[in-house]
Design an enzyme around this catalytic site. Structure first.
Site, PDB file in Angstrom:
ATOM      1  CB  SER A 209      34.233 -28.963  17.252  1.00 24.19           C
ATOM      2  OG  SER A 209      33.117 -29.665  17.737  1.00 24.19           O
ATOM      3  CG  HIS A 256      35.755 -29.855  13.196  1.00 23.83           C
ATOM      4  ND1 HIS A 256      35.057 -31.033  12.982  1.00 23.83           N
ATOM      5  CD2 HIS A 256      35.025 -29.148  14.084  1.00 23.83           C
ATOM      6  CE1 HIS A 256      33.949 -31.020  13.705  1.00 23.83           C
ATOM      7  NE2 HIS A 256      33.911 -29.888  14.376  1.00 23.83           N
TER       8      HIS A 256
END
Length: 314
Positions: A209, A256
């Site tokens: 991610s 993230h």
């Protein structure tokens, strides 16, 4: 080019170096007579020393010199054009392969996952990035969560692969393969470093991610640089960040954020580098980001090791 009906290229006032009234000879083979000359330098040359050009013929030396000065085609950001998304498809294949490996051998998650400083058993050795296992910052980005996330492990890898397929090929063609790889790996590293810095040190994290969010940031920067509509990528980033914070107990939102910031910064350096010395500026920016990330890892490792020593009474 001259023909027998035309005067010698040496002119009436300049005698031929091969003798009075002698026909011109090839500049590379003096024993070969020729009435043909190079359209660029004007030197007479035999058929073996001439090459066809857009207009007339050129000698081998002029053709060689022209080849050395011809500029290779580049992308708008200075990279070598990529006709196929080789890197993107390779990354997708690696993620799928390691996902299958993890299903067959779940313990690989403990060996490669993103872990700051912890043990897997009461009597087991201390493991993690702070103990020198820096490879976890990268390997964790290529090891999707086969389980966990409340049963959403399959959805996690599906989303990451879809996102890579959606933005990867276009970015690879715009940036060139080398710069695309740099953005992907530095984004993955940046996400891992962010989790290591502000995330819990005893929690294991997996997934690509951080790298994917880095590509999102890269696409936003490229869109702004090329004056394209960036609203779509902003909506996608916003939705995924909201999802990350809503499920922050099971999703490494730090990863993230870190990947997004690093991906945007590195791509900005690639996209806005001045044309003069562009490669040097781009490479320098990428190295600078890498050095900053390394310094953060060193400082955080020292801090965790000091805490462990204090807790152990050493």
């Amino acid at each position: 080019m001259t023909t027998p009906d035309q005067p010698s290229p040496y002119g009436q006032d300049q005698p031929s170096p091969y003798g009075q009234g002698a026909p011109p000879a090839c500049y590379r083979h003096p024993d070969r007579e020729t009435w043909v000359s190079c359209v660029r330098c004007g030197r007479p040359a035999c058929p073996d020393c001439l090459r066809s050009a857009a207009v007339g013929q050129q000698c081998v030396d002029c053709v060689s010199a022209a080849g050395q000065t011809t500029r290779r085609p580049t992308t708008v950001f200075g990279g070598r054009p990529a006709r196929t998304a080789t890197v993107t498809w390779t990354l997708i294949a690696v993620n799928i392969l390691l996902f299958i490996v993890e299903l067959a051998k779940p313990n690989i998650a403990n060996d490669w996952g993103l872990l700051g400083d912890a043990t897997f058993s009461a009597t087991g050795p201390l493991q993690g990035i702070a103990t020198g296992q820096w490879y976890r910052l990268i390997t964790s980005a290529f090891l999707p969560p086969a389980t966990g996330l409340g049963g959403l492990g399959f959805l996690d890898i599906l989303f990451n692969l879809w996102a890579l397929f959606a933005v990867g090929p276009s970015l690879e063609q715009l940036l060139g393969r080398t710069r695309f790889v740099a953005v992907y790996l530095l984004s993955a590293l940046g996400g891992g470093v962010a989790f290591f810095l502000i995330g819990p040190s005893n929690v294991l994290a997996l997934g690509a991610s951080g790298a994917i969010f880095g590509l999102f940031g890269a696409w936003f920067v490229v869109s702004r640089r090329l004056q394209l509509d960036s609203r779509g990528i902003l909506v996608l980033i916003g939705i995924n960040l909201a999802f990350s914070f809503i499920y922050r107990s099971t999703i490494a939102w730090q990863d993230h954020i870190g990947g997004l910031i690093v991906g945007a910064l590195v791509t900005a350096a690639f996209a806005y580098a001045p044309r003069k010395n562009r490669v040097v500026v781009q490479a320098g920016a990428a190295v600078a980001v890498l050095v900053i990330l390394i310094v953060i890892v060193v400082l955080r490792s020292n801090h965790l090791n000091a805490e462990f020593s204090q807790a152990a009474g050493l």
